[in-house]
Design an enzyme around this catalytic site. Structure first.
Site, PDB file in Angstrom:
ATOM      1  N   HIS A  16      12.885 -39.079  28.333  1.00  0.00           N
ATOM      2  CA  HIS A  16      13.492 -38.280  27.557  1.00  0.00           C
ATOM      3  C   HIS A  16      14.461 -37.311  28.117  1.00  0.00           C
ATOM      4  O   HIS A  16      15.817 -37.048  27.892  1.00  0.00           O
ATOM      5  CB  HIS A  16      12.844 -37.349  26.602  1.00  0.00           C
ATOM      6  N   LYS A  40       4.888 -42.126  11.958  1.00  0.00           N
ATOM      7  CA  LYS A  40       3.999 -41.747  13.305  1.00  0.00           C
ATOM      8  C   LYS A  40       2.914 -40.632  12.891  1.00  0.00           C
ATOM      9  O   LYS A  40       3.344 -39.718  12.078  1.00  0.00           O
ATOM     10  CB  LYS A  40       5.128 -41.343  14.329  1.00  0.00           C
ATOM     11  N   ARG A  89      15.441 -48.336  26.280  1.00  0.00           N
ATOM     12  CA  ARG A  89      14.647 -48.818  27.438  1.00  0.00           C
ATOM     13  C   ARG A  89      14.639 -50.111  27.477  1.00  0.00           C
ATOM     14  O   ARG A  89      14.535 -50.689  28.802  1.00  0.00           O
ATOM     15  CB  ARG A  89      13.109 -48.233  27.261  1.00  0.00           C
ATOM     16  N   SER A 126       6.171 -41.899  25.439  1.00  0.00           N
ATOM     17  CA  SER A 126       5.196 -40.794  24.872  1.00  0.00           C
ATOM     18  C   SER A 126       3.844 -41.460  24.502  1.00  0.00           C
ATOM     19  O   SER A 126       2.818 -40.740  24.692  1.00  0.00           O
ATOM     20  CB  SER A 126       5.737 -40.134  23.678  1.00  0.00           C
TER      21      SER A 126
END
Ligand code: PNS
Length: 159
Positions: A16, A40, A89, A126
């Site tokens: 990040h 989430k 990514r 994460s």
């Protein structure tokens, strides 16, 4: 020009920070929006996620960190940003980001720029950081020191 870098940051990782720092070099002002994705389950609460991103970016003079509630496009309007910056990514990330970019542009005209994550951090997420930390692994190479300390402290109290 002002850009918004949105995310959950649960917790903020070096991946990040790579994107956030590159956005701060590209744009006059950057607002990091720390939001809630209803899909989430979060380890850190919203205040703590904001505090950790602030601590990890304290050296950047053209950047502020704010909680993001509601629609991302409304947040962009409120803070006066014309551009959203996201990190990508993988090809899978880009596929998702293109759809969201098109939707957000259709909603208010806001543009999105996807910065490919530096190869050095492309494998860091994460989710993996939370899992490794919860099982006693060392995540210090992948996160800022404030996050590594916070995860260690949590493990101490969570047993
Ligand atoms: O990548 P993340 O961590 O899941 O991002 C979280 C967040 C809060 C930035 C993201 O879920 C978001 O943008 N939420 C706002 C809701 C919204 O605008 N949805 C429509 C997107 S096209």
């Amino acid at each position: 020009m002002r850009a918004v870098v949105p995310g959950s940051f649960d917790p903020v990782t070096n991946g990040h920070l790579d994107v956030v720092r590159r956005a701060a070099a590209l744009f006059e002002q950057v607002v990091v929006g720390v939001g809630v994705n209803p899909a989430k389950a979060y380890l850190f609460g919203p205040d703590e996620r904001v505090a950790l991103v602030r601590e990890a970016t304290v050296d950047l003079g053209n950047l502020v960190v704010e909680p993001l509630g509601g629609l991302l496009v409304d947040f962009c309007r409120r803070v006066g940003a014309d551009v959203i910056v996201k990190g990508g990514r993988s090809a899978g990330d880009f596929e998702l980001e293109v759809q969201m970019a098109q939707m957000n542009r259709a909603l208010t005209g806001v543009e999105t720029i996807v910065l490919p994550t530096s190869a050095e951090w492309a494998y860091v997420s994460s989710t993996l950081v939370r899992q490794i930390a919860s099982l006693g692994g060392d995540v210090a190479p992948f996160v800022p020191s404030c996050v590594a300390e916070r995860l260690r402290a949590r493990r101490g109290t969570d047993g």
